[in-house]
Scaffold this active site. Sequence first.
Site, PDB file in Angstrom:
ATOM      1  N   MET A 156       0.847  -1.203   0.000  1.00  0.00           N
ATOM      2  CA  MET A 156       0.000   0.000   0.000  1.00  0.00           C
ATOM      3  C   MET A 156       0.876   1.244   0.000  1.00  0.00           C
ATOM      4  O   MET A 156       1.109   1.875   1.031  1.00  0.00           O
ATOM      5  CB  MET A 156      -0.910  -0.034   1.239  1.00  0.00           C
ATOM      6  CG  MET A 156      -1.763   1.191   1.421  1.00  0.00           C
ATOM      7  SD  MET A 156      -2.953   1.372   0.113  1.00  0.00           S
ATOM      8  CE  MET A 156      -4.374   0.665   0.894  1.00  0.00           C
ATOM      9  N   ILE A 159       0.810   4.025  -5.384  1.00  0.00           N
ATOM     10  CA  ILE A 159      -0.172   3.502  -6.348  1.00  0.00           C
ATOM     11  C   ILE A 159      -1.279   2.736  -5.619  1.00  0.00           C
ATOM     12  O   ILE A 159      -2.458   2.855  -5.961  1.00  0.00           O
ATOM     13  CB  ILE A 159       0.523   2.613  -7.405  1.00  0.00           C
ATOM     14  CG1 ILE A 159       1.587   3.439  -8.150  1.00  0.00           C
ATOM     15  CG2 ILE A 159      -0.494   2.036  -8.386  1.00  0.00           C
ATOM     16  CD1 ILE A 159       2.534   2.615  -9.001  1.00  0.00           C
ATOM     17  N   SER A 238       2.824  -5.039 -10.279  1.00  0.00           N
ATOM     18  CA  SER A 238       4.087  -4.604  -9.648  1.00  0.00           C
ATOM     19  C   SER A 238       5.287  -5.001 -10.508  1.00  0.00           C
ATOM     20  O   SER A 238       5.670  -4.270 -11.434  1.00  0.00           O
ATOM     21  CB  SER A 238       4.180  -5.189  -8.240  1.00  0.00           C
ATOM     22  OG  SER A 238       4.164  -6.612  -8.257  1.00  0.00           O
ATOM     23  N   ARG A 239       5.850  -6.166 -10.229  1.00  0.00           N
ATOM     24  CA  ARG A 239       6.906  -6.728 -11.055  1.00  0.00           C
ATOM     25  C   ARG A 239       6.656  -8.224 -11.183  1.00  0.00           C
ATOM     26  O   ARG A 239       6.268  -8.880 -10.213  1.00  0.00           O
ATOM     27  CB  ARG A 239       8.296  -6.505 -10.411  1.00  0.00           C
ATOM     28  CG  ARG A 239       8.817  -5.075 -10.561  1.00  0.00           C
ATOM     29  CD  ARG A 239       9.155  -4.720 -12.011  1.00  0.00           C
ATOM     30  NE  ARG A 239       9.640  -3.362 -12.168  1.00  0.00           N
ATOM     31  CZ  ARG A 239       8.890  -2.297 -12.503  1.00  0.00           C
ATOM     32  NH1 ARG A 239       7.594  -2.441 -12.723  1.00  0.00           N
ATOM     33  NH2 ARG A 239       9.436  -1.109 -12.647  1.00  0.00           N
ATOM     34  N   GLU A 268      10.083 -10.485 -19.637  1.00  0.00           N
ATOM     35  CA  GLU A 268       9.365  -9.553 -20.527  1.00  0.00           C
ATOM     36  C   GLU A 268      10.225  -9.251 -21.745  1.00  0.00           C
ATOM     37  O   GLU A 268      11.422  -9.020 -21.590  1.00  0.00           O
ATOM     38  CB  GLU A 268       9.044  -8.261 -19.782  1.00  0.00           C
ATOM     39  CG  GLU A 268       8.023  -8.489 -18.666  1.00  0.00           C
ATOM     40  CD  GLU A 268       7.590  -7.214 -17.942  1.00  0.00           C
ATOM     41  OE1 GLU A 268       7.974  -6.115 -18.382  1.00  0.00           O
ATOM     42  OE2 GLU A 268       6.874  -7.331 -16.953  1.00  0.00           O
ATOM     43  N   HIS A 287       2.743  -4.763 -19.894  1.00  0.00           N
ATOM     44  CA  HIS A 287       3.388  -3.771 -19.022  1.00  0.00           C
ATOM     45  C   HIS A 287       3.014  -2.339 -19.436  1.00  0.00           C
ATOM     46  O   HIS A 287       3.879  -1.529 -19.787  1.00  0.00           O
ATOM     47  CB  HIS A 287       4.922  -3.950 -19.036  1.00  0.00           C
ATOM     48  CG  HIS A 287       5.578  -3.381 -17.817  1.00  0.00           C
ATOM     49  ND1 HIS A 287       6.710  -3.923 -17.258  1.00  0.00           N
ATOM     50  CD2 HIS A 287       5.268  -2.309 -17.039  1.00  0.00           C
ATOM     51  CE1 HIS A 287       7.083  -3.206 -16.196  1.00  0.00           C
ATOM     52  NE2 HIS A 287       6.208  -2.222 -16.045  1.00  0.00           N
TER      53      HIS A 287
HETATM   54  P1  NAP Z   1       5.776   2.769  -3.176  1.00  0.00           P
HETATM   55  O1  NAP Z   1       5.050   4.025  -2.925  1.00  0.00           O
HETATM   56  O2  NAP Z   1       7.198   2.641  -2.747  1.00  0.00           O
HETATM   57  O3  NAP Z   1       4.908   1.600  -2.515  1.00  0.00           O
HETATM   58  C1  NAP Z   1       5.350   0.297  -2.385  1.00  0.00           C
HETATM   59  C2  NAP Z   1       4.734  -0.265  -1.102  1.00  0.00           C
HETATM   60  O4  NAP Z   1       5.127  -1.628  -0.992  1.00  0.00           O
HETATM   61  C3  NAP Z   1       5.210   0.449   0.147  1.00  0.00           C
HETATM   62  O5  NAP Z   1       4.104   0.948   0.846  1.00  0.00           O
HETATM   63  C4  NAP Z   1       5.946  -0.623   0.944  1.00  0.00           C
HETATM   64  O6  NAP Z   1       5.639  -0.486   2.328  1.00  0.00           O
HETATM   65  C5  NAP Z   1       5.375  -1.931   0.372  1.00  0.00           C
HETATM   66  N1  NAP Z   1       6.321  -3.037   0.450  1.00  0.00           N
HETATM   67  C6  NAP Z   1       7.657  -3.028   0.196  1.00  0.00           C
HETATM   68  N2  NAP Z   1       8.161  -4.251   0.410  1.00  0.00           N
HETATM   69  C7  NAP Z   1       7.136  -5.034   0.803  1.00  0.00           C
HETATM   70  C8  NAP Z   1       7.021  -6.388   1.179  1.00  0.00           C
HETATM   71  N3  NAP Z   1       8.096  -7.184   1.226  1.00  0.00           N
HETATM   72  N4  NAP Z   1       5.812  -6.868   1.537  1.00  0.00           N
HETATM   73  C9  NAP Z   1       4.723  -6.059   1.541  1.00  0.00           C
HETATM   74  N5  NAP Z   1       4.760  -4.760   1.196  1.00  0.00           N
HETATM   75  C10 NAP Z   1       5.955  -4.265   0.830  1.00  0.00           C
HETATM   76  O7  NAP Z   1       5.775   2.391  -4.714  1.00  0.00           O
HETATM   77  P2  NAP Z   1       4.696   2.759  -5.831  1.00  0.00           P
HETATM   78  O8  NAP Z   1       5.075   4.009  -6.497  1.00  0.00           O
HETATM   79  O9  NAP Z   1       3.328   2.588  -5.281  1.00  0.00           O
HETATM   80  O10 NAP Z   1       5.017   1.587  -6.875  1.00  0.00           O
HETATM   81  C11 NAP Z   1       4.942   0.230  -6.493  1.00  0.00           C
HETATM   82  C12 NAP Z   1       5.578  -0.663  -7.530  1.00  0.00           C
HETATM   83  O11 NAP Z   1       4.715  -0.748  -8.640  1.00  0.00           O
HETATM   84  C13 NAP Z   1       6.896  -0.115  -8.122  1.00  0.00           C
HETATM   85  O12 NAP Z   1       7.998  -0.479  -7.329  1.00  0.00           O
HETATM   86  C14 NAP Z   1       6.947  -0.751  -9.489  1.00  0.00           C
HETATM   87  O13 NAP Z   1       7.655  -1.969  -9.428  1.00  0.00           O
HETATM   88  C15 NAP Z   1       5.481  -1.052  -9.785  1.00  0.00           C
HETATM   89  N6  NAP Z   1       4.981  -0.217 -10.899  1.00  0.00           N
HETATM   90  C16 NAP Z   1       4.528  -0.851 -12.013  1.00  0.00           C
HETATM   91  C17 NAP Z   1       4.028  -0.117 -13.061  1.00  0.00           C
HETATM   92  C18 NAP Z   1       3.512  -0.798 -14.285  1.00  0.00           C
HETATM   93  O14 NAP Z   1       3.557  -0.222 -15.366  1.00  0.00           O
HETATM   94  N7  NAP Z   1       2.995  -2.009 -14.182  1.00  0.00           N
HETATM   95  C19 NAP Z   1       3.986   1.281 -12.997  1.00  0.00           C
HETATM   96  C20 NAP Z   1       4.466   1.895 -11.841  1.00  0.00           C
HETATM   97  C21 NAP Z   1       4.954   1.131 -10.795  1.00  0.00           C
HETATM   98  P3  NAP Z   1       6.654  -1.017   3.461  1.00  0.00           P
HETATM   99  O15 NAP Z   1       7.979  -0.412   3.155  1.00  0.00           O
HETATM  100  O16 NAP Z   1       6.033  -0.563   4.740  1.00  0.00           O
HETATM  101  O17 NAP Z   1       6.642  -2.497   3.357  1.00  0.00           O
END
Ligand code: NAP
Length: 322
Positions: A156, A159, A238-239, A268, A287
């Site tokens: 959370m 995004i 995510s990934r 990919e 993606h």
């Molecule tokens: P963000 O704000 O850093 O949010 C990621 C969340 O994941 C954080 O709240 C973090 O909280 C949690 N997290 C980290 N490690 C974890 C774990 N082991 N277990 C459970 N929760 C965990 O990142 P965002 O901007 O929302 O983006 C998230 C991801 O989406 C990116 O890293 C990227 O890989 C992916 N993404 C994909 C696309 C696409 O085109 N498909 C586009 C944008 C982003 P804690 O640190 O408290 O655990």
Amino acid sequence: MGEYKIVVTRKIPDESLDIMKKYGELYIWPEEEIAMPYERLKEEVCNAHALYTNVGDKIDRELLESAPHLKVISTMAVGFDNIDMEYARERGIAVGHTPSVLNETTADLAFTLLMAAGRRIVEGADYIKEEKWKSWGPMLLTGQDIYGARLGIIGMGRIGEGVARRALGFNMDVVYHNRSQKPHIEEEIGVTYCELTELLQTSDFIVLLAPGSEETRHMIGTEQFQLMKKSAVFINVSRGTNVDEQALYKALKEGGIWAAGLDVFEEEPISASHPLLSLPNVTAVPHIGSASIATRKKMAMMAAENLVAGIKGEKLPFEVQA
Ligand code: NAP
């Protein structure tokens, strides 16, 4: 400033190139949809000072070792799991990314996949095109209710919050799991923290949004799919590496879960002959989480601004905090 060399690994919008042009000589890989081959990139970075990259490039130690003059890496993405951050830090190379600007667009796509997989939209469209539709059927192409269902968000962050807000508009009961609880988000948008096991066992829809890393590699595998409801719809934006695809295939094929919506894959581009794509209950897209015209243009500009700051030796406006 003209003495710097900037390598850009994809054809990107002209406006973003214009910003960088003033600061050095640009090498631009001319293709938009074909990745710059690794060996070609290695040759090109050997005398480069700045690298403008994206999720499709592998920026590992070997590549960085062949780039002794590199001052900055700027990726047109928020995720940076394709970059050897530890080595970049050791070398003092600044790394920039494009957080926040893509939150709403990516949340839109996550919710689109959730709805499409839950209500069998792609399967239904194919059903018509393949001339299978003979008459209205009481249980024909029936799916899962979205309104009022429970959504579990794993990861959370920026995004995830956007996905939660959309879900609340559909009267969903939203729970989330992170490594750390976020009371301010709970208060602000009305979601509830949940241990991972409980989230997996009780959610009707599960959206994975944790970043890609060594820690999160295959965080969703056989054990986690076995905990999910048989009616669960699993969404990964995510990934791809966060999910064990063999376990996902088995769960989908054997009725362990109901459907999946996937924007990202372990490898990919995923091959069209990949077993996952043979399943009718998989909705897959290439993606495109952040792929709206406006957002991609903004990301391209942000990445250019990061790169220019790095060349000038200034703090990047959006430096990776890892
Ligand atoms: P963000 O704000 O850093 O949010 C990621 C969340 O994941 C954080 O709240 C973090 O909280 C949690 N997290 C980290 N490690 C974890 C774990 N082991 N277990 C459970 N929760 C965990 O990142 P965002 O901007 O929302 O983006 C998230 C991801 O989406 C990116 O890293 C990227 O890989 C992916 N993404 C994909 C696309 C696409 O085109 N498909 C586009 C944008 C982003 P804690 O640190 O408290 O655990």
